[in-house]
Enzyme design. Structure first.
Site, PDB file in Angstrom:
ATOM      1  N   SER A  11       0.858  -1.188   0.000  1.00  0.00           N
ATOM      2  CA  SER A  11       0.000   0.000   0.000  1.00  0.00           C
ATOM      3  C   SER A  11       0.888   1.230   0.000  1.00  0.00           C
ATOM      4  CB  SER A  11      -0.909   0.018   1.236  1.00  0.00           C
ATOM      5  OG  SER A  11      -1.539   1.272   1.394  1.00  0.00           O
ATOM      6  N   TYR A  62      -2.099  -0.894  10.444  1.00  0.00           N
ATOM      7  CA  TYR A  62      -2.157  -1.174   9.013  1.00  0.00           C
ATOM      8  C   TYR A  62      -0.892  -0.699   8.301  1.00  0.00           C
ATOM      9  CZ  TYR A  62      -3.767  -1.004   4.161  1.00  0.00           C
ATOM     10  OH  TYR A  62      -3.883  -1.169   2.799  1.00  0.00           O
TER      11      TYR A  62
END
Length: 277
Positions: free
Chosen positions: A169, A182
């Protein structure tokens, strides 16, 4: 591919990716987290190009329904390949033995594994003070251990020229408030991708990662429904729009293809340039 010309702030461009990869028909891919979201889009893109797919997901019923829907889809007129076939499997990515079983399912059904896509992931929210031991453990187990276990299972059956793609990401290199668990997990995925590329290169296996930014999926739907939040987000995207799943699929196809046969250990950002802002 059709030229993409945005007509308004934040507009998502969903033109299909019609790039042809003549080496794909007859290949076999395994995709984790394939019941919905990007995993299902990845499966559809590969099936349309003649790749057979084994889709694994924690929600076995949803995976079965998605597989049935994808198998019933009409061929894409712009593509020349006979569509591949997808079979469904239940998979808990935190269990190494489930990945081993998933790989064996691909071998038993199709006789080979050419591509493996570690797509499954979770997207928890908590301020730093509120991250619980359970949340950080679950996040690392799914987002990081799931990638490692998948790569291990894939490499046991792959041949030179095979490829693994992990889902990182843009959050691996940019801090987002409330996403400490995350962001940390995706940074680990990016570095793990490099480690895998170095070690599996001995077997002729390429390993890369995709690092999406704001993409039009259920995971980012909340920001599209919040006008102030969307405006703030788009200020940090040089292209000033949300990305589409089709644009991530296009990058996956490239990374799996022979066009990327000398590309390994790389995290390719699909973020409209937001990592630079």
């Amino acid at each position: 591919m059709t030229d993409l010309v945005p007509t308004g702030p934040g507009r998502v461009l969903h033109q299909p990716v019609t790039a042809l990869y003549p080496e794909f028909p007859g290949k076999v891919a395994v995709i984790t987290g394939a019941a919905r979201g990007m995993g299902a889009r990845f499966a559809a893109g590969l099936l349309a190009r003649g790749v057979d797919v084994v889709g694994g997901d924690l929600d076995g019923d949803a995976m079965t329904a998605t597989a049935a829907e994808l198998n019933d889809q009409a061929p894409v007129e712009a593509l020349e390949a006979k569509p591949g076939r997808i079979i469904a499997a239940q998979l808990d990515v935190t269990k190494a033995e489930d990945h081993v079983a998933l790989a064996q399912r691909a071998i038993d059904e199709f006789g080979r594994i050419d591509f493996w896509v570690n797509n499954a992931g979770i997207f928890p929210f908590a301020e730093i003070a509120d991250i619980t031991p359970e949340q950080i453990r679950a996040t690392l187990a799914v987002n990081v251990e799931g990638v490692l276990f998948g790569a291990q299972a894939a490499a046991a059956h792959m041949h030179p020229g095979s490829a693994i793609v992990n889902m990182s990401s843009v959050s691996a290199v940019r801090v987002r408030r409330g996403r400490g668990a995350y962001c940390s997990s995706k940074a680990a995925v990016a570095h793990l991708t490099e480690s895998l590329a170095v070690e599996l290169g001995d077997q002729g296996i390429r390993v890369n990662a995709i690092a999406p930014g704001y993409i039009d999926t259920e995971m980012t739907r909340w920001i599209q429904d919040d006008a102030p939040a969307l405006a703030k987000a788009l200020d940090a995207v040089p292209l000033h729009r949300i990305g589409s799943p089709e644009e991530v699929v296009g990058v996956l196809l490239f990374l799996l293809s022979d066009s990327a046969r000398y590309v390994t250990g790389h995290s390719l950002a699909v973020d409209g340039g937001s990592r630079h802002v």
